[in-house]
Design an enzyme around this catalytic site. Sequence first.
Site, PDB file in Angstrom:
ATOM      1  N   ASP A 170       0.833  -1.202   0.000  1.00  0.00           N
ATOM      2  CA  ASP A 170       0.000   0.000   0.000  1.00  0.00           C
ATOM      3  C   ASP A 170       0.868   1.252   0.000  1.00  0.00           C
ATOM      4  O   ASP A 170       0.677   2.167  -0.814  1.00  0.00           O
ATOM      5  CB  ASP A 170      -0.901   0.010   1.235  1.00  0.00           C
ATOM      6  CG  ASP A 170      -2.197  -0.748   1.035  1.00  0.00           C
ATOM      7  OD1 ASP A 170      -2.859  -0.515   0.007  1.00  0.00           O
ATOM      8  OD2 ASP A 170      -2.544  -1.570   1.884  1.00  0.00           O
ATOM      9  N   TYR A 171       1.812   1.312   0.920  1.00  0.00           N
ATOM     10  CA  TYR A 171       2.653   2.495   1.027  1.00  0.00           C
ATOM     11  C   TYR A 171       3.589   2.626  -0.171  1.00  0.00           C
ATOM     12  O   TYR A 171       3.797   3.724  -0.701  1.00  0.00           O
ATOM     13  CB  TYR A 171       3.441   2.459   2.338  1.00  0.00           C
ATOM     14  CG  TYR A 171       2.566   2.705   3.541  1.00  0.00           C
ATOM     15  CD1 TYR A 171       2.032   3.968   3.785  1.00  0.00           C
ATOM     16  CD2 TYR A 171       2.244   1.681   4.425  1.00  0.00           C
ATOM     17  CE1 TYR A 171       1.221   4.195   4.887  1.00  0.00           C
ATOM     18  CE2 TYR A 171       1.435   1.903   5.525  1.00  0.00           C
ATOM     19  CZ  TYR A 171       0.929   3.171   5.748  1.00  0.00           C
ATOM     20  OH  TYR A 171       0.104   3.404   6.823  1.00  0.00           O
TER      21      TYR A 171
END
Length: 400
Positions: A170-171
């Site tokens: 996600d990051y």
Amino acid sequence: MRQPLAGIRVLDVGTRIAAPFCAGILGEQGAEVIKIEDPDRGDKTRLNGPFTVDEDGHPYSLYWSVEGRGRKSVTINLRSPEGQDLFRRLASVSDVMCENFRPGTLERWNIDPAQLNPRLVTARISLYGQQGPKSLYNGFDHNAAAFAGLTHLTGQPDGPPTRPGLPFSDYLTGVFAAQAVTSLLYERDARGTGTGGVIDAYLYGSVLRIMEWTIAAYDRLGSVRQRTGNRSENAAPLDNFQSRDGRYVCIVAVRQAVFERLCEAMGQPELLVDDRFASPKARRLNREVVNQIVAEWASGLDAATIEERCLAHGVPVGVVYDVSDVAADDHVRARGDVCTVDDPVIGPVRQQAPFPRFDDDPLPVPTGAPRLGEHTDEVLSGLLELSESQIAGLRERNVI
């Protein structure tokens, strides 16, 4: 304070992590970020623990306090035709849109890039991409890490695959997407094309891109990379070695000159004349033996002593920190890596500072995460020039 993206307006239409994180990075570099949230529920991150309590004793998400910061909150029901019209109008006066709904969702809501201002730069983030046999599969970060092969490489050789400790993809995807956004903005504005574009950023793709030589080795050598835990198949000594006081210390001494200095630090110069350790290749072949020698040395000393001796001899070393260590570290404090954010609900709270930063610039401190819908009236009246009565009517009809 330098804000290279000042004047850029970003619509954060995402939820949870990847798209909001992309928008947040742009915001920390000067862009105005307007978060569009569902009027009833808001971003799902608001419901993610751990929780503290506000002054009335209600639970408040510390996850949201960090990942919701630095933006305005506007509530719009994107499932309603009126809400979709409002969004299209906001998009017409914005530069960037970040979203991470399942592919096809924006099309069903009539707010996909084809129906928006062609100047808009859109970062579309999903699990498997906007097209392809798996594009409509549901899933999360863990699924992306597993699909891209990272989970297979994580953990001990004799144990099961282990997920990374954070929602890594996600990051990482948010970072890749933010870079691509700035590149399209440069093309639109600095090169004068006047048009934006659509970025197809998918979670497993960001992980796949950093898999080093894994695919090339499979293609040319037929080798399938396996888990090695904290050690390496290609170099030694390298590990997180346990100290006498129960901590772990990361030591990396794979280069010849560094290994020689480690032998000095350990007081074991005889290792330098042992043929098994005479070169990086020899140590690779005897990696279990040399790693065990360092492990036995480390087990007889406290972590602080190990670090002190390694530093004195120029050996790369670091105690494995938990968050209490990070927060107390003098270097972290000197660098300003932890800042105090004024959260509008719970007041001052220490969080990780924006990263990266610009040289010779004051340490940036973002604004606190907004309350749900805190800026709805301000944005609709200021950007769309809606009157108080028009905004009140929208609220009565559950559009905002």
